[in-house]
Design an enzyme around this catalytic site. Structure first.
Site, short mmCIF file in Angstrom:
data_model
loop_
_atom_site.label_atom_id
_atom_site.label_comp_id
_atom_site.label_asym_id
_atom_site.label_seq_id
_atom_site.Cartn_x
_atom_site.Cartn_y
_atom_site.Cartn_z
N ASN A 23 9.48 -4.49 -8.93
CA ASN A 23 10.69 -4.57 -9.75
C ASN A 23 11.75 -5.46 -9.10
O ASN A 23 11.71 -5.64 -7.89
CB ASN A 23 11.25 -3.16 -9.96
CG ASN A 23 10.59 -2.49 -11.15
OD1 ASN A 23 10.35 -3.13 -12.16
ND2 ASN A 23 10.27 -1.21 -11.01
N ARG A 25 15.56 0.38 -4.31
CA ARG A 25 17.02 0.39 -4.21
C ARG A 25 17.44 1.61 -3.41
O ARG A 25 17.31 2.74 -3.88
CB ARG A 25 17.61 0.44 -5.63
CG ARG A 25 19.06 0.10 -5.68
CD ARG A 25 19.51 -0.29 -7.09
NE ARG A 25 20.91 -0.67 -7.05
CZ ARG A 25 21.91 0.17 -7.22
NH1 ARG A 25 21.65 1.44 -7.49
NH2 ARG A 25 23.15 -0.25 -7.13
N ALA A 46 0.84 -1.21 0.00
CA ALA A 46 0.00 0.00 0.00
C ALA A 46 0.87 1.25 0.00
O ALA A 46 0.54 2.27 0.60
CB ALA A 46 -0.94 -0.03 1.21
N ARG A 106 22.87 -5.44 -7.30
CA ARG A 106 21.67 -5.81 -8.03
C ARG A 106 21.19 -7.19 -7.59
O ARG A 106 20.00 -7.42 -7.36
CB ARG A 106 21.96 -5.81 -9.54
CG ARG A 106 20.73 -6.12 -10.37
CD ARG A 106 21.03 -6.31 -11.83
NE ARG A 106 21.82 -7.52 -12.03
CZ ARG A 106 22.06 -8.05 -13.22
NH1 ARG A 106 21.61 -7.46 -14.30
NH2 ARG A 106 22.77 -9.15 -13.33
N HIS A 118 11.45 -4.26 -19.01
CA HIS A 118 11.19 -2.97 -18.35
C HIS A 118 12.53 -2.47 -17.84
O HIS A 118 13.03 -2.91 -16.84
CB HIS A 118 10.23 -3.20 -17.18
CG HIS A 118 9.74 -1.93 -16.56
ND1 HIS A 118 9.30 -0.87 -17.31
CD2 HIS A 118 9.61 -1.57 -15.28
CE1 HIS A 118 8.92 0.10 -16.50
NE2 HIS A 118 9.10 -0.30 -15.26
#
Ligand code: APR
Length: 314
Positions: free
Chosen positions: A127, A83, A11, A95, A182
């Site tokens: 992501n 990140r 949320a 990563r 993406h």
């Protein structure tokens, strides 16, 4: 007919904005779930209190567990960590560390979601997107047509917004599509971009078009540079476009991250391609005729996705 039900896990900025737009279009009742105690409940209550003013017949509830998500039609997964620097060491995670962390979070969320809503269509927003789609597919055990990633809807929206701005025409008249993973290897397709059917290259100089393509590729970074955190209005809008296509069985053609099974020459890889979205989720992948240059860009993008997917260890 009963109202549809959409659960949004996470949320935060993107999740709460999805709830806002789903409510504002009266698409479905919404359940907002987050691990932070009180926060999804508070945001849901605030939004519910806006409904008499906006004249919206929808219920929005918040929760820290999954019981109230049972039998959702669509579940949007935005949970994850961004990140950012470790407050103790001052270092950014690598990563691989970030992928592993979000794999754990998204995996845990997916198992809960799948348990309570075994027939839902899952839209992945967390992501790194294409890799997280693989996590959701694996952990849910759902068929691939019910696990779809949101990326191309956002990238295409940015691309169209920039073209409309440059030409001074309505955003409604821009047609275009962005394929691929993406990230900065995404594949905008100027050959397939038009303004009310007129090829964009008849209306715009090549250098301007190339600048827009570059700006689209950096679209996420441009916002982070300005605000310090990643975007939420356009990512949520792209997500809700997909939610609406599914709930209303619109058969919209929206570039989405889907599991390819031989299409475009790729197998068992999630990547952004034109997809017909309807009540069954992915109803069909459209295979476009790409030229050599476009195929080469797609190959670079697929390689970048594959590199991240290989970290998952499936
Ligand atoms: N279960 C439920 N919610 C969780 C969990 C979990 N295990 N772990 C983290 N969350 C929640 C956080 O508490 C936070 O509220 O996920 C939310 C993420 O929200 P933000 O940090 O505001 O991130 P946001 O900008 O919304 O982006 C979410 O979407 O576009 C992508 O890259 C973006 O992966 C990111 C995701």
């Amino acid at each position: 007919m009963a109202r549809s039900k959409v659960t949004i896990v996470g949320a935060g900025n993107v999740g709460a904005t999805c709830a806002h737009w789903i409510a504002s279009r009266e698409l479905a009742d919404v359940v907002l779930v987050d691990i932070v105690e009180g926060m999804p409940q508070g945001k849901a209550l605030d939004l519910q209190e806006a409904t008499p003013v906006m004249k919206l017949d929808v219920n929005i509830v918040g929760s820290n567990n999954y019981e109230s998500t049972a039998d959702s039609d669509v579940v949007v997964i935005t949970a994850g960590v961004p990140r950012k620097k470790d407050p103790v060491t001052g270092q950014f995670p690598s990563r691989d560390e970030l992928v592993k962390t979000n794999q754990r979070i998204v995996g845990e969320v997916t198992r809960q979601v799948a348990k309570f809503s075994p027939n839902a269509i899952l839209i992945v927003v967390s992501n790194p997107l294409d890799a997280m789609c693989h996590v959701v597919l694996n952990e849910s055990g759902f068929p691939a047509e019910r696990v779809i990633g949101q990326a191309g809807a956002l990238d295409t929206a940015r691309y169209k917004a920039f073209i409309a701005q440059e030409l001074g025409v309505s955003v409604r008249d821009i047609h275009g599509i962005v394929l691929g993973g993406h990230g900065d290897t995404m594949v905008p397709l100027p050959r397939h971009t038009s303004v009310a059917g007129i090829p964009v290259r008849e209306l715009m100089a090549e250098d301007k078009l190339q600048a827009i393509i570059q700006r689209t590729r950096n679209g996420g970074g441009e916002i982070v540079k300005l605000i310090g955190v990643s975007a939420w209005y356009a990512p949520a809008a792209g997500t809700v476009e997909m939610v609406e296509a599914i709930l209303r069985d619109q058969k919209r053609v929206i570039p989405s991250a889907v599991l390819l099974k031989g299409q475009y020459g790729y197998n068992d890889l999630y990547i952004g391609v034109p997809t017909i979205l309807g009540s069954k989720g992915v109803e069909r992948v459209i295979e476009m005729q790409l030229n050599d240059e476009e195929k080469a860009m797609m190959e670079v993008s697929a390689k970048a996705v594959q590199d991240v997917v290989s970290i998952l260890g499936y």
